[in-house]
Design a protein around this motif. Structure first.
Motif, short mmCIF file in Angstrom:
data_model
loop_
_atom_site.label_atom_id
_atom_site.label_comp_id
_atom_site.label_asym_id
_atom_site.label_seq_id
_atom_site.Cartn_x
_atom_site.Cartn_y
_atom_site.Cartn_z
N VAL A 54 -7.30 -0.82 0.55
CA VAL A 54 -6.69 -1.37 1.75
C VAL A 54 -7.57 -1.11 2.97
O VAL A 54 -8.03 0.02 3.18
N TYR A 97 -10.09 11.48 -3.48
CA TYR A 97 -8.65 11.30 -3.63
C TYR A 97 -8.32 10.43 -4.84
O TYR A 97 -7.23 10.49 -5.39
N TYR A 98 -9.27 9.57 -5.21
CA TYR A 98 -9.07 8.71 -6.39
C TYR A 98 -9.66 9.36 -7.64
O TYR A 98 -9.75 8.73 -8.69
N GLY A 99 -10.08 10.62 -7.52
CA GLY A 99 -10.57 11.35 -8.67
C GLY A 99 -12.00 11.01 -9.07
O GLY A 99 -12.42 11.30 -10.20
N SER A 148 0.82 -1.22 0.00
CA SER A 148 0.00 0.00 0.00
C SER A 148 0.85 1.26 0.00
O SER A 148 0.33 2.37 0.16
N LYS A 208 -1.56 1.86 -7.47
CA LYS A 208 -2.40 2.34 -6.37
C LYS A 208 -3.88 2.37 -6.77
O LYS A 208 -4.75 2.10 -5.95
N SER A 209 -4.14 2.71 -8.03
CA SER A 209 -5.53 2.81 -8.49
C SER A 209 -6.25 1.46 -8.42
O SER A 209 -7.47 1.42 -8.29
N ASN A 226 1.27 5.04 -9.37
CA ASN A 226 -0.11 5.51 -9.32
C ASN A 226 -1.08 4.54 -9.98
O ASN A 226 -2.22 4.38 -9.52
#
Lengths: 308, 257
Positions: free
Chosen positions: A81, A104-106, A51, A76-77, A73
């Protein structure tokens, strides 16, 4: 394709503790995978590195083929977690927490709102959506963290002891929810101390001890390693004598309860036939102890014999 | 992460930050209004008339820009240092760290939050000041640009402080032992022309002197320093602190083990 691919992962902390000593692990896409190990074995360090909250000392981590050293990134997308410890703001409402996480993830607010309603409803949190997170019970906080991790609908969900401190009823409902999420295609990696949980949910399993993977196989293959299983038999009527020959090591713990051992060469039908012939009626039966738990302890003892 | 997603993430951090300081307005907006009112009463109304004029203006008029700037500096810094350290302390900073947000977006979001609080408090203190004195704006462009840029400098400072902070003491050391002395010695309550030549020279090493005086120039049209030097120094600080903060984020200092 592997959902998670770890090769030669090393972690040495500043205090020189060698937490991971070359961990190799592959989790297939769509799997429900258990990562087990005693406290301090390195489970949370692996999750921390995947993570990106812990810096690795060496090795490679790929999430859906995205190398975390090159395409962080993108990796991460794909990842959601649920940490072991509560890590959301105590001053925000449940809804604020999940909407912010989606942001935060858009993910636009409108879509985030729809997902929040969906997951809060499924997890029984919808009525609490405007409550401050600090007012939630322990079980609700865990569910809130699961809802938060799902807001961007990750392809890989990692849960670090998600049912720790949760009552039995809630734990069972969380199992059902996680199985549903897995059936929709989300790969799940689970660490837990409730070995029954891993046995019930997971298809594949790895056991880590002292920073090394000591077992990495299917749940079925692992359980088949268990030579003898002990069962508790609740009798319909009391029984005073155990008929000979006692090939199942039958022993009486009280007038209405027997215990029996079945080896790998025997099967349960033979036990039932034997008891039926002896005129003993069984009302119900259960495993004496968790099978996986027995194996787990045995594997750890094999690697670290007492006295070492 | 695409352009639209970055904008969404940036706006999310801003909404979170602004909501935070507005929700606790009793701790963030009200106290500077009260303390600055006391400054105006004590230094402006009671002591000021006995001092007479300073820099060609009534003492109350002279100190008003400095007091406004002092509140902007303190609140920009305090907002970011407390918010970011709070996020570290409660570990909800992990929400951002595991998400695919570029480092500069995290930094920009927190700095914007600090600037927003600095400007809101600056506006409130300006309104308070208007109860005590008349404020004629000499240059709106200078006032707005200096107050915004200064607020950015101290928001960045607060961010760096929060990254290094390990406990609540670490959060208060810099404001108490660095920021407050530099602000008080930065010409808020006096013109450096009053100081002996040696101390005038020493004062010129204090960056807050330039910020306070540039802001005073924007309002009153007078300053102890060259206004262009002030802009150059502020922009230099912004560049340096931004680079430093991004390096800290990139390396995960104070955030990752």
């Amino acid at each position: 394709m592997f959902a998670l691919e770890i090769n030669g992962l090393q972690k040495v902390y500043k205090n020189r503790m060698h937490a991971l000593k070359g961990v190799d692990l592959q989790v297939r896409n769509g799997d429900f995978f258990a990562l087990l190990g005693p406290n301090g074995a390195g489970k949370s360090t692996i999750i921390g590195i995947v993570s990106s909250l812990v810096r690795k000392t060496g090795g490679k981590v790929k999430v859906f083929n995205h190398d975390m050293d090159i395409s962080l990134n993108e990796a991460k997308s794909c990842l959601g977690v649920v940490p072991q410890e509560v890590n959301f703001s105590q001053w925000e409402s449940c809804l604020e927490i999940v909407l912010n996480q989606a942001g935060y993830y858009g993910i636009p607010r409108k879509l985030a709102g729809e997902r929040a309603e969906k997951y809060f409803t499924q997890l029984g949190l919808w009525e609490k959506r405007n409550d401050k997170s600090r007012t939630l019970s322990g079980g609700m906080k865990r569910r809130l963290m699961i809802a938060r991790a799902l807001m961007h609908e990750p392809r890989l969900l990692i849960l670090d002891e998600p049912t720790a401190g949760v009552d039995v009823e809630l734990r069972r409902s969380m199992w059902i929810f996680l199985q549903q999420i897995n059936q929709t295609g989300t790969t799940i990696v689970l660490t837990t101390h409730y070995l029954e949980e891993a046995e019930n949910l997971c298809k594949n399993i790895a056991i880590i001890d002292k920073g090394k993977i000591i077992e990495d196989t299917t749940m079925k293959a692992l359980l088949s390693k268990l030579g003898t299983q002990s069962y508790v038999l609740d009798l319909a009527q009391s029984c005073t004598t155990i008929p000979a020959p006692n090939q199942f090591n039958l022993r009486q713990t009280d007038p209405l309860t027997l215990e029996a051992d079945i080896t790998r060469d025997q099967n349960i039908n033979e036990l039932f036939l034997y008891l039926s012939t002896a005129g003993i009626n069984i009302a119900s039966m259960r495993n004496k102890s968790n099978r996986l738990e027995e194996l787990f302890i045995r594997l750890l003892n094999d690697k670290n014999p007492p006295g070492n | 992460m695409g352009y639209h997603r970055i904008i969404t993430a940036f706006l999310t951090i801003i909404i979170k930050e602004v909501t935070r300081f507005v929700r606790i307005w009793g701790q963030t907006i009200l106290p500077p209004a009260v303390s600055m009112t006391l400054y105006f009463i004590i230094f402006g109304s009671l002591i000021g008339p006995k001092i007479g004029q300073m820099g060609g203006f009534a003492y109350m008029e002279f100190i008003a820009p400095g007091i406004i700037m002092m509140s902007v500096i303190n609140n920009s810094y305090a907002n970011v240092v407390s918010s970011f350290f709070g996020a570290k302390f409660q570990r909800h900073i992990e929400e951002m760290l595991i998400a695919p947000i570029p480092d500069f977006v995290i930094l920009a979001g927190y700095v914007f939050g600090g600037v927003a609080r600095g400007l809101v408090v600056g506006l409130v203190v300006t309104i308070v000041a208007l109860f005590f004195t008349h404020l004629h704006i000499h240059s709106y462009a200078v006032v707005i640009s200096i107050i915004t840029l200064t607020s950015m400098v101290f928001s960045l400072g607060g961010f760096i402080n929060a990254v290094y902070a390990r406990n609540f003491d670490d959060v208060s050391i810099i404001p108490t032992f660095v920021l407050t002395p530099l602000t008080y010695l930065g010409g808020v309550f006096y013109s450096i022309d009053m100081l002996p030549e040696f101390w005038q020279g020493v004062s010129r090493f204090n960056p807050i002197l330039y910020m306070v005086n540039a802001f005073r120039y924007g309002i009153l049209g007078v300053a102890d320093i060259n206004i262009f030097h002030a802009f150059a120094i502020i922009l230099l600080f912004i560049s340096g602190l931004t680079t430093f903060a991004l390096v800290l984020l990139r390396r995960g200092i104070g955030l990752k083990s």
